[in-house]
Write a protein that holds these residues in place. Structure first.
Motif, PDB file in Angstrom:
ATOM      1  N   UNK B  17       0.838  -1.206   0.000  1.00  0.00           N
ATOM      2  CA  UNK B  17       0.000   0.000   0.000  1.00  0.00           C
ATOM      3  C   UNK B  17       0.870   1.253   0.000  1.00  0.00           C
ATOM      4  N   UNK B  18       0.230   2.363  -0.373  1.00  0.00           N
ATOM      5  CA  UNK B  18       0.878   3.681  -0.321  1.00  0.00           C
ATOM      6  C   UNK B  18       0.162   4.516   0.739  1.00  0.00           C
ATOM      7  N   UNK B  19       0.905   5.382   1.417  1.00  0.00           N
ATOM      8  CA  UNK B  19       0.259   6.280   2.375  1.00  0.00           C
ATOM      9  C   UNK B  19       1.172   7.451   2.706  1.00  0.00           C
ATOM     10  N   UNK B  20       0.646   8.368   3.503  1.00  0.00           N
ATOM     11  CA  UNK B  20       1.429   9.544   3.844  1.00  0.00           C
ATOM     12  C   UNK B  20       1.256   9.952   5.287  1.00  0.00           C
ATOM     13  N   UNK B  21       2.308  10.577   5.817  1.00  0.00           N
ATOM     14  CA  UNK B  21       2.292  11.151   7.158  1.00  0.00           C
ATOM     15  C   UNK B  21       2.475  12.664   7.004  1.00  0.00           C
ATOM     16  N   UNK B  22       1.993  13.400   8.000  1.00  0.00           N
ATOM     17  CA  UNK B  22       2.069  14.854   7.868  1.00  0.00           C
ATOM     18  C   UNK B  22       2.440  15.493   9.189  1.00  0.00           C
ATOM     19  N   UNK B  23       3.228  16.570   9.112  1.00  0.00           N
ATOM     20  CA  UNK B  23       3.491  17.418  10.279  1.00  0.00           C
ATOM     21  C   UNK B  23       3.088  18.831   9.941  1.00  0.00           C
ATOM     22  N   UNK B  24       2.313  19.430  10.819  1.00  0.00           N
ATOM     23  CA  UNK B  24       1.936  20.841  10.706  1.00  0.00           C
ATOM     24  C   UNK B  24       2.664  21.629  11.779  1.00  0.00           C
ATOM     25  N   UNK B  25       3.085  22.838  11.406  1.00  0.00           N
ATOM     26  CA  UNK B  25       3.866  23.661  12.325  1.00  0.00           C
ATOM     27  C   UNK B  25       3.087  24.912  12.696  1.00  0.00           C
ATOM     28  N   UNK B  26       3.209  25.321  13.952  1.00  0.00           N
ATOM     29  CA  UNK B  26       2.468  26.501  14.417  1.00  0.00           C
ATOM     30  C   UNK B  26       3.143  27.787  13.953  1.00  0.00           C
ATOM     31  N   UNK B  27       4.391  27.672  13.500  1.00  0.00           N
ATOM     32  CA  UNK B  27       5.114  28.855  13.046  1.00  0.00           C
ATOM     33  C   UNK B  27       6.036  28.459  11.890  1.00  0.00           C
ATOM     34  N   UNK B  28       6.653  29.441  11.282  1.00  0.00           N
ATOM     35  CA  UNK B  28       7.559  29.151  10.170  1.00  0.00           C
ATOM     36  C   UNK B  28       8.817  28.497  10.706  1.00  0.00           C
ATOM     37  N   UNK B  29       9.148  27.329  10.154  1.00  0.00           N
ATOM     38  CA  UNK B  29      10.344  26.603  10.577  1.00  0.00           C
ATOM     39  C   UNK B  29      11.396  26.684   9.480  1.00  0.00           C
ATOM     40  N   UNK B  30      12.673  26.571   9.865  1.00  0.00           N
ATOM     41  CA  UNK B  30      13.702  26.722   8.837  1.00  0.00           C
ATOM     42  C   UNK B  30      14.113  25.395   8.212  1.00  0.00           C
ATOM     43  N   UNK B  31      13.857  24.289   8.866  1.00  0.00           N
ATOM     44  CA  UNK B  31      14.174  22.986   8.266  1.00  0.00           C
ATOM     45  C   UNK B  31      13.394  21.906   8.990  1.00  0.00           C
ATOM     46  N   UNK B  32      13.312  20.749   8.364  1.00  0.00           N
ATOM     47  CA  UNK B  32      12.632  19.613   8.988  1.00  0.00           C
ATOM     48  C   UNK B  32      13.460  18.359   8.741  1.00  0.00           C
ATOM     49  N   UNK B  33      13.401  17.442   9.680  1.00  0.00           N
ATOM     50  CA  UNK B  33      14.093  16.172   9.558  1.00  0.00           C
ATOM     51  C   UNK B  33      13.078  15.079   9.873  1.00  0.00           C
ATOM     52  N   UNK B  34      13.106  14.029   9.076  1.00  0.00           N
ATOM     53  CA  UNK B  34      12.238  12.874   9.320  1.00  0.00           C
ATOM     54  C   UNK B  34      13.097  11.693   9.745  1.00  0.00           C
ATOM     55  N   UNK B  35      12.607  10.978  10.766  1.00  0.00           N
ATOM     56  CA  UNK B  35      13.320   9.831  11.304  1.00  0.00           C
ATOM     57  C   UNK B  35      12.393   8.614  11.332  1.00  0.00           C
ATOM     58  N   UNK B  36      13.029   7.433  11.219  1.00  0.00           N
ATOM     59  CA  UNK B  36      12.336   6.196  11.559  1.00  0.00           C
ATOM     60  C   UNK B  36      13.019   5.656  12.813  1.00  0.00           C
ATOM     61  N   UNK B  37      12.212   5.302  13.821  1.00  0.00           N
ATOM     62  CA  UNK B  37      12.779   4.682  15.017  1.00  0.00           C
ATOM     63  C   UNK B  37      12.436   3.201  14.968  1.00  0.00           C
ATOM     64  N   UNK B  38      13.482   2.369  14.945  1.00  0.00           N
ATOM     65  CA  UNK B  38      13.235   0.935  14.797  1.00  0.00           C
ATOM     66  C   UNK B  38      12.935   0.289  16.146  1.00  0.00           C
ATOM     67  N   UNK B  39      12.760  -1.039  16.103  1.00  0.00           N
ATOM     68  CA  UNK B  39      12.336  -1.737  17.322  1.00  0.00           C
ATOM     69  C   UNK B  39      13.419  -1.706  18.399  1.00  0.00           C
ATOM     70  N   UNK B  40      14.666  -1.420  18.007  1.00  0.00           N
ATOM     71  CA  UNK B  40      15.735  -1.310  19.004  1.00  0.00           C
ATOM     72  C   UNK B  40      15.818   0.106  19.601  1.00  0.00           C
ATOM     73  N   UNK B  41      15.016   0.999  19.067  1.00  0.00           N
ATOM     74  CA  UNK B  41      15.013   2.372  19.579  1.00  0.00           C
ATOM     75  C   UNK B  41      15.961   3.306  18.856  1.00  0.00           C
TER      76      UNK B  41
END
Lengths: 115, 109
Positions: B17-41
Protein backbone atom coordinates in the motif's frame (compact mmCIF):
# COMPACT_ATOMS: atom_id res chain seq x y z
CA UNK A 1 31.56 10.10 8.34
CA UNK A 2 31.51 10.01 12.09
CA UNK A 3 29.92 8.38 15.07
CA UNK A 4 28.20 9.30 18.31
CA UNK A 5 28.77 7.04 21.29
CA UNK A 6 26.83 7.06 24.52
CA UNK A 7 27.89 5.45 27.78
CA UNK A 8 26.65 3.53 29.53
CA UNK A 9 24.19 1.68 27.31
CA UNK A 10 22.13 0.64 30.34
CA UNK A 11 22.06 2.47 33.68
CA UNK A 12 20.36 1.20 36.81
CA UNK A 13 20.14 3.56 39.75
CA UNK A 14 18.57 3.95 43.16
CA UNK A 15 16.05 6.58 44.17
CA UNK A 16 17.77 9.86 45.08
CA UNK A 17 21.03 8.88 43.40
CA UNK A 18 22.98 11.27 41.19
CA UNK A 19 23.62 9.65 37.82
CA UNK A 20 25.82 10.80 34.94
CA UNK A 21 25.44 9.92 31.28
CA UNK A 22 28.15 10.62 28.73
CA UNK A 23 28.14 11.37 25.02
CA UNK A 24 31.03 11.67 22.58
CA UNK A 25 30.99 12.66 18.89
CA UNK A 26 33.81 12.66 16.35
CA UNK A 27 31.96 14.62 13.64
CA UNK A 28 33.59 17.84 14.90
CA UNK A 29 30.05 19.22 15.21
CA UNK A 30 29.40 22.48 17.03
CA UNK A 31 26.03 21.76 18.61
CA UNK A 32 25.09 18.88 20.89
CA UNK A 33 21.75 17.91 22.45
CA UNK A 34 20.29 15.72 25.16
CA UNK A 35 16.75 14.36 24.80
CA UNK A 36 14.59 12.19 26.99
CA UNK A 37 12.18 9.68 25.49
CA UNK A 38 9.57 7.95 27.64
CA UNK A 39 8.10 4.67 26.44
CA UNK A 40 5.78 5.16 23.46
CA UNK A 41 6.32 8.92 23.40
CA UNK A 42 8.26 11.50 21.43
CA UNK A 43 11.56 13.15 22.31
CA UNK A 44 11.78 16.07 24.71
CA UNK A 45 14.77 18.39 24.76
CA UNK A 46 16.57 18.59 28.11
CA UNK A 47 19.69 20.65 27.37
CA UNK A 48 21.70 21.69 24.36
CA UNK A 49 25.05 23.37 23.76
CA UNK A 50 26.10 25.38 20.72
CA UNK A 51 29.81 25.34 21.48
CA UNK A 52 32.35 24.22 24.10
CA UNK A 53 31.40 25.47 27.60
CA UNK A 54 28.02 26.73 26.38
CA UNK A 55 24.80 25.44 27.94
CA UNK A 56 21.18 26.17 27.00
CA UNK A 57 18.06 24.88 28.75
CA UNK A 58 15.53 22.88 26.81
CA UNK A 59 11.90 22.24 27.73
CA UNK A 60 12.69 19.63 30.39
CA UNK A 61 15.79 20.92 32.20
CA UNK A 62 14.46 20.75 35.76
CA UNK A 63 16.09 17.85 37.62
CA UNK A 64 19.09 17.74 35.28
CA UNK A 65 22.50 19.36 34.89
CA UNK A 66 24.72 19.23 31.84
CA UNK A 67 28.32 20.00 30.97
CA UNK A 68 30.05 20.59 27.64
CA UNK A 69 33.62 19.92 28.73
CA UNK A 70 35.03 20.01 25.23
CA UNK A 71 33.69 20.21 21.70
CA UNK A 72 33.48 16.44 21.32
CA UNK A 73 31.75 15.60 24.60
CA UNK A 74 28.52 16.51 26.37
CA UNK A 75 27.50 14.93 29.65
CA UNK A 76 24.12 14.89 31.39
CA UNK A 77 23.53 14.44 35.13
CA UNK A 78 20.27 13.33 36.67
CA UNK A 79 20.53 15.23 39.95
CA UNK A 80 18.19 12.97 41.96
CA UNK A 81 16.80 9.86 40.31
CA UNK A 82 13.06 9.35 40.78
CA UNK A 83 11.75 5.96 41.93
CA UNK A 84 10.27 3.80 39.13
CA UNK A 85 11.63 6.17 36.53
CA UNK A 86 12.30 4.53 33.18
CA UNK A 87 13.36 6.38 30.07
CA UNK A 88 15.82 6.42 27.22
CA UNK A 89 18.21 9.37 26.98
CA UNK A 90 19.35 10.23 23.48
CA UNK A 91 22.31 12.41 22.57
CA UNK A 92 22.57 14.17 19.22
CA UNK A 93 24.87 16.59 17.42
CA UNK A 94 24.51 18.95 14.48
CA UNK A 95 27.13 20.64 12.37
CA UNK A 96 26.81 24.37 12.16
CA UNK A 97 23.74 26.18 13.34
CA UNK A 98 25.12 29.58 12.49
CA UNK A 99 25.21 28.67 8.80
CA UNK A 100 21.67 27.36 8.93
CA UNK A 101 22.59 23.68 8.84
CA UNK A 102 20.65 21.87 11.53
CA UNK A 103 20.59 18.18 10.52
CA UNK A 104 20.91 16.09 13.68
CA UNK A 105 22.78 12.83 14.12
CA UNK A 106 21.80 10.60 17.02
CA UNK A 107 23.59 8.22 19.35
CA UNK A 108 22.19 4.79 20.29
CA UNK A 109 20.78 5.92 23.64
CA UNK A 110 21.20 5.17 27.33
CA UNK A 111 18.35 3.25 28.92
CA UNK A 112 17.75 4.34 32.53
CA UNK A 113 15.92 2.30 35.15
CA UNK A 114 15.49 3.54 38.70
CA UNK A 115 14.67 0.95 41.36
CA UNK B 1 -1.25 24.77 20.18
CA UNK B 2 1.75 22.48 19.95
CA UNK B 3 4.58 23.81 17.79
CA UNK B 4 4.71 20.52 15.83
CA UNK B 5 1.57 18.46 15.29
CA UNK B 6 2.09 15.08 13.70
CA UNK B 7 -0.68 12.99 12.14
CA UNK B 8 -1.87 10.33 12.27
CA UNK B 9 -0.69 9.02 15.67
CA UNK B 10 -0.94 5.46 14.36
CA UNK B 11 -1.31 3.93 10.92
CA UNK B 12 -1.82 0.36 9.77
CA UNK B 13 -1.16 -0.62 6.14
CA UNK B 14 -1.06 -3.81 4.15
CA UNK B 15 2.12 -4.67 2.27
CA UNK B 16 2.21 -2.91 -1.07
CA UNK B 17 0.00 0.00 0.00
CA UNK B 18 0.88 3.68 -0.32
CA UNK B 19 0.26 6.28 2.37
CA UNK B 20 1.43 9.54 3.84
CA UNK B 21 2.29 11.15 7.16
CA UNK B 22 2.07 14.85 7.87
CA UNK B 23 3.49 17.42 10.28
CA UNK B 24 1.94 20.84 10.71
CA UNK B 25 3.87 23.66 12.33
CA UNK B 26 2.47 26.50 14.42
CA UNK B 27 5.11 28.86 13.05
CA UNK B 28 7.56 29.15 10.17
CA UNK B 29 10.34 26.60 10.58
CA UNK B 30 13.70 26.72 8.84
CA UNK B 31 14.17 22.99 8.27
CA UNK B 32 12.63 19.61 8.99
CA UNK B 33 14.09 16.17 9.56
CA UNK B 34 12.24 12.87 9.32
CA UNK B 35 13.32 9.83 11.30
CA UNK B 36 12.34 6.20 11.56
CA UNK B 37 12.78 4.68 15.02
CA UNK B 38 13.24 0.93 14.80
CA UNK B 39 12.34 -1.74 17.32
CA UNK B 40 15.74 -1.31 19.00
CA UNK B 41 15.01 2.37 19.58
CA UNK B 42 17.63 3.60 17.14
CA UNK B 43 16.73 6.82 15.26
CA UNK B 44 17.50 6.56 11.56
CA UNK B 45 17.47 9.74 9.50
CA UNK B 46 15.29 9.49 6.42
CA UNK B 47 15.38 13.07 5.17
CA UNK B 48 16.68 16.48 6.07
CA UNK B 49 15.03 19.34 4.15
CA UNK B 50 15.44 23.11 4.22
CA UNK B 51 12.90 23.41 1.37
CA UNK B 52 11.27 21.52 -1.48
CA UNK B 53 11.05 17.78 -2.06
CA UNK B 54 13.45 14.87 -1.75
CA UNK B 55 13.03 11.27 -2.81
CA UNK B 56 14.88 8.16 -1.75
CA UNK B 57 13.65 4.85 -3.11
CA UNK B 58 10.09 4.31 -1.96
CA UNK B 59 10.11 7.37 0.29
CA UNK B 60 9.43 10.97 -0.62
CA UNK B 61 9.30 14.03 1.61
CA UNK B 62 8.16 17.60 1.04
CA UNK B 63 8.72 20.65 3.21
CA UNK B 64 6.80 23.87 2.66
CA UNK B 65 8.02 26.43 5.17
CA UNK B 66 5.61 29.15 4.06
CA UNK B 67 2.56 26.87 4.34
CA UNK B 68 3.95 25.41 7.58
CA UNK B 69 3.87 21.69 6.86
CA UNK B 70 5.93 18.71 5.85
CA UNK B 71 4.87 15.33 4.50
CA UNK B 72 6.42 11.89 4.23
CA UNK B 73 5.04 9.50 1.61
CA UNK B 74 5.66 5.78 1.61
CA UNK B 75 5.09 3.84 -1.59
CA UNK B 76 4.68 0.05 -1.83
CA UNK B 77 4.95 -0.46 1.95
CA UNK B 78 7.16 -3.33 3.12
CA UNK B 79 7.24 -5.17 6.46
CA UNK B 80 10.57 -3.54 7.36
CA UNK B 81 8.92 -0.10 7.15
CA UNK B 82 7.19 -0.82 10.47
CA UNK B 83 8.30 1.44 13.29
CA UNK B 84 7.64 4.89 14.66
CA UNK B 85 8.20 7.89 12.41
CA UNK B 86 9.07 11.30 13.79
CA UNK B 87 9.36 14.70 12.23
CA UNK B 88 11.56 17.28 13.93
CA UNK B 89 11.58 20.95 12.98
CA UNK B 90 14.21 23.62 13.59
CA UNK B 91 13.11 27.08 14.72
CA UNK B 92 14.41 30.35 13.38
CA UNK B 93 16.05 32.49 16.01
CA UNK B 94 17.24 29.77 18.37
CA UNK B 95 18.90 26.38 18.14
CA UNK B 96 15.96 24.38 19.43
CA UNK B 97 14.56 21.48 17.51
CA UNK B 98 11.02 20.34 18.31
CA UNK B 99 9.85 16.80 17.69
CA UNK B 100 6.38 15.70 16.71
CA UNK B 101 4.72 13.05 18.89
CA UNK B 102 5.36 10.36 16.27
CA UNK B 103 3.34 8.06 14.01
CA UNK B 104 3.40 4.37 14.85
CA UNK B 105 3.32 2.54 11.54
CA UNK B 106 2.41 -1.13 11.33
CA UNK B 107 2.73 -3.01 8.06
CA UNK B 108 0.64 -6.16 7.79
CA UNK B 109 1.40 -9.05 5.42
Amino acid sequence: GGIITQTPKFLIGQEGQKLTLKCQQNFNHDTMYWYRQDSGKGLRLIYYSITENDLQKGDLSEGYDASREKKSSFSLTVTSAQKNEMAVFLCASSRDWGNNYAEQFFGPGTRLTVL
Amino acid sequence: GMPVEQNPPALSLYEGADSGLRCNFSTTMKSVQWFQQNHRGRLITLFYLAQGTKENGRLKSTFNSKERYSTLHIKDAQLEDSGTYFCAAANYGNEKITFGAGTKLTIKP
